[in-house]
Structures are given as structure tokens and as C-alpha cells.
Scaffold this motif. Structure first.
Motif, mmCIF file in Angstrom:
data_model
loop_
_atom_site.group_PDB
_atom_site.id
_atom_site.type_symbol
_atom_site.label_atom_id
_atom_site.label_comp_id
_atom_site.label_asym_id
_atom_site.label_seq_id
_atom_site.Cartn_x
_atom_site.Cartn_y
_atom_site.Cartn_z
ATOM 1 N N ALA A 217 0.827 -1.204 0.000
ATOM 2 C CA ALA A 217 0.000 0.000 0.000
ATOM 3 C C ALA A 217 0.865 1.259 0.000
ATOM 4 O O ALA A 217 0.515 2.260 -0.635
ATOM 5 N N VAL A 218 1.999 1.217 0.694
ATOM 6 C CA VAL A 218 2.926 2.349 0.707
ATOM 7 C C VAL A 218 3.440 2.607 -0.712
ATOM 8 O O VAL A 218 3.441 3.747 -1.191
ATOM 9 N N VAL A 219 3.884 1.552 -1.386
ATOM 10 C CA VAL A 219 4.410 1.701 -2.746
ATOM 11 C C VAL A 219 3.318 2.203 -3.687
ATOM 12 O O VAL A 219 3.529 3.136 -4.483
ATOM 13 N N ALA A 220 2.135 1.614 -3.601
ATOM 14 C CA ALA A 220 1.040 2.005 -4.492
ATOM 15 C C ALA A 220 0.638 3.458 -4.268
ATOM 16 O O ALA A 220 0.388 4.203 -5.231
ATOM 17 N N THR A 221 0.578 3.874 -3.016
ATOM 18 C CA THR A 221 0.209 5.253 -2.702
ATOM 19 C C THR A 221 1.250 6.228 -3.219
ATOM 20 O O THR A 221 0.922 7.252 -3.837
ATOM 21 N N ARG A 222 2.525 5.908 -2.985
ATOM 22 C CA ARG A 222 3.617 6.778 -3.470
ATOM 23 C C ARG A 222 3.557 6.928 -4.987
ATOM 24 O O ARG A 222 3.645 8.038 -5.518
ATOM 25 N N LEU A 223 3.419 5.815 -5.694
ATOM 26 C CA LEU A 223 3.422 5.855 -7.151
ATOM 27 C C LEU A 223 2.199 6.581 -7.695
ATOM 28 O O LEU A 223 2.276 7.242 -8.737
ATOM 29 N N ASN A 224 1.070 6.485 -6.997
ATOM 30 C CA ASN A 224 -0.125 7.173 -7.468
ATOM 31 C C ASN A 224 0.018 8.685 -7.321
ATOM 32 O O ASN A 224 -0.412 9.446 -8.204
ATOM 33 N N VAL A 225 0.631 9.119 -6.240
ATOM 34 C CA VAL A 225 0.893 10.555 -6.067
ATOM 35 C C VAL A 225 1.784 11.063 -7.196
ATOM 36 O O VAL A 225 1.514 12.110 -7.805
ATOM 37 N N LEU A 226 2.869 10.331 -7.487
ATOM 38 C CA LEU A 226 3.786 10.749 -8.546
ATOM 39 C C LEU A 226 3.106 10.746 -9.915
ATOM 40 O O LEU A 226 3.349 11.627 -10.745
ATOM 41 N N LYS A 227 2.241 9.756 -10.149
ATOM 42 C CA LYS A 227 1.531 9.713 -11.428
ATOM 43 C C LYS A 227 0.628 10.940 -11.578
ATOM 44 O O LYS A 227 0.540 11.529 -12.666
ATOM 45 N N ALA A 228 -0.037 11.329 -10.498
ATOM 46 C CA ALA A 228 -0.901 12.503 -10.559
ATOM 47 C C ALA A 228 -0.100 13.759 -10.874
ATOM 48 O O ALA A 228 -0.525 14.598 -11.674
#
Length: 271
Positions: A217-228
Motif C-alpha cells: 500500500a505504501v508503494v502504491a500510494t507513493r506511485l499514485n501521487v507521482l503519477k498525478a
């Protein structure tokens, strides 16, 4: 916290140490104010790659030995690479500045940085490439490339305006002025300022707190922020349902639910 400080070779090195789920990544060339050499860049990329590839490692913590984070590039050593366009990091590794350089991997796991004393040029760019930065109140920052007819190519031109706005970015990029930790905090370049000598402990506490969460969940959340940030809101929103579905079917999601029902801390495995 006490960290083993081995004597580095003349060209410096990157010293790694594992504490629990945290990989401590130490810049080690204090006799030269941690001035960067090709060997150090290569070893830093190897350390970032190790972090991403080792399942037991969940968070990186970038720090420095000696009194200063870094005075920047060892310019006489690095100048030939700039003139020829050669890369100091072998392709295929995780590129520590994390802005999607062709031929390199991007980091997926979070990075915390602890900075102190002098933090010039590449030091600022490495901390801007991290996710959370703790600065000592004795920090001295400067993005001084224009003094030497160099353009910052480690991410400052991308991230300073993103964090601080166009005017603040241009102020520091184009004047190459020196600024302090309070100004870095005002510009959102750092997230916490603590008394000098406490920055590593404070950064480690943050790293441990991140490491205690569900790793996927940490990795997914981080990557989603960067994608945005990089691709826009619609691209990030498109990942919501498929990523959430993948997470919800993991062993850690089941553990998170059990811990909620049983009113206890969760114990995640990363599966």
C-alpha cells in the motif's frame, strides 16, 4: 543513533547498513565535504537498486558522514563526463534523482533524507528526489550551477517550481544564492527542521513509521501521487479501482482487517 563509519577510499564511497526494514545509505567522503565522484554515483545507484529489489527492505534513509551532507560535485573529476555526455551511472540501475531518465529504473519504495551543514547543488537535487526530508537547523543550501556555466540536471529545474512556485524557484536557481533551513522549509524543499545533531534520529523515526505500514500500500500510494503530478489527475484516478482490487486481495489486506477487528497493531509481511 550510532552508525559504523568505515574509512572511505580517496574517491569516496556509499556505505549501507540495514536496521530492521530500513536501509541506511550513507554518503562517505567527509574529508572532501562529501564531494561527488563517479564511483560514489555508481554506488548510490546500486544502493537504491538494492532497496527496490530486496523484499525485506521497505524504506531507504539517505544521510551523510561528517559535518556536511555534500558540497556538491567534485567538478574537476565530473567535468569530462559533462563535456562528453557520458553517464556516471551504468544503465539498468535505479537512478537516484528519480525523474525517469531513459535507460534507468525508477525507484518504487519510499526514501527519507537527513541533511545537515552544507547541502549544495546535487545535494539539493537528491533530497528533492526523496519523499520526505529532515533538515538540521545549521543547513546551508545553494543551487549554484549557473556560477560555473552549468545547468542543474539532477531535478532542480523540475522540482523547485513544483514545490515552491515559479518565482521562488527562479530566485534560487538563477541567483545561486545561499539560503538557510528556514527558507528551505518555507519553499517546501524540506518537511521538518530540527536542531543540528538530531536530524538522523528524526529521519529514522519517520522511516520506521513508514516501514510499519503495509508495504504494498505504501508503494502504491507513493506511485499514485507521482503519477498525478507527472501525468495528471485522470491518469492517477484510472489506477484507483485496479490497484485497490489488487491490494484488497493480498495477505496484508486480510491482516489489516483482522487487526482492525481485534483492535491491535497490524503485522505486515509484504505479501
Amino acid at each position: 543513533m550510532q552508525i559504523e563509519n568505515p574509512s572511505p577510499p580517496s574517491e569516496g564511497c556509499i556505505h549501507c547498513e540495514v536496521r530492521g526494514h530500513v536501509l541506511l545509505i550513507g554518503i562517505n567522503r567527509p574529508a572532501k565535504r562529501n564531494g561527488w565522484t563517479p564511483a560514489m554515483f555508481r554506488q548510490l545507484a546500486e544502493a537504491y537498486t538494492r532497496l527496490d529489489d530486496a523484499p525485506a527492505l521497505r524504506v531507504g534513509l539517505l544521510h551523510a558522514f561528517g559535518e556536511h551532507f555534500t558540497a556538491g560535485l567534485d567538478l574537476p573529476v565530473i567535468a569530462e563526463f559533462m563535456r562528453t555526455g557520458r553517464k556516471v551511472i551504468p544503465p539498468g540501475l535505479v537512478e537516484p534523482h528519480d525523474f525517469g531518465l531513459p535507460g534507468y529504473r525508477r525507484r518504487s519504495k519510499p526514501m527519507v533524507a537527513a541533511v545537515k551543514g552544507i547541502c549544495f547543488t546535487v545535494g539539493i537535487e537528491l533530497m528533492l528526489g526523496a519523499d520526505v526530508v529532515v533538515a538540521a537547523d545549521n543547513c546551508r543550501f545553494a543551487q549554484m550551477e549557473v556560477q560555473r556555466c552549468i545547468m542543474p540536471t539532477g531535478g532542480a529545474t523540475l522540482r523547485m517550481a513544483e514545490r515552491a512556485g515559479l518565482g521562488n524557484a527562479m530566485l534560487h536557481l538563477l541567483t545561486s544564492d545561499e539560503f538557510d533551513a528556514a527558507e528551505a522549509y518555507r519553499c517546501h524543499f524540506v518537511q521538518k527542521v530540527v536542531p543540528a545533531g538530531q536530524e538522523l534520529d528524526a529521519a529514522f523515526r519517520i522511516a520506521e513509521r513508514i516501514a510499519a505500514q503495509a508495504p504494498q500500500a505504501v508503494v502504491a500510494t507513493r506511485l499514485n501521487v507521482l503519477k498525478a503530478i507527472e501525468l495528471g489527475q485522470a491518469a492517477a484516478v484510472a489506477d484507483f479501482i485496479p490497484v485497490q482490487q489488487r491490494l484488497a486481495n493480498s495477505e496484508d489486506a486480510a491482516e489489516g482487517l483482522r487487526s482492525f477487528v481485534e483492535k491491535r497493531p497490524a503485522h505486515f509481511t509484504g505479501r
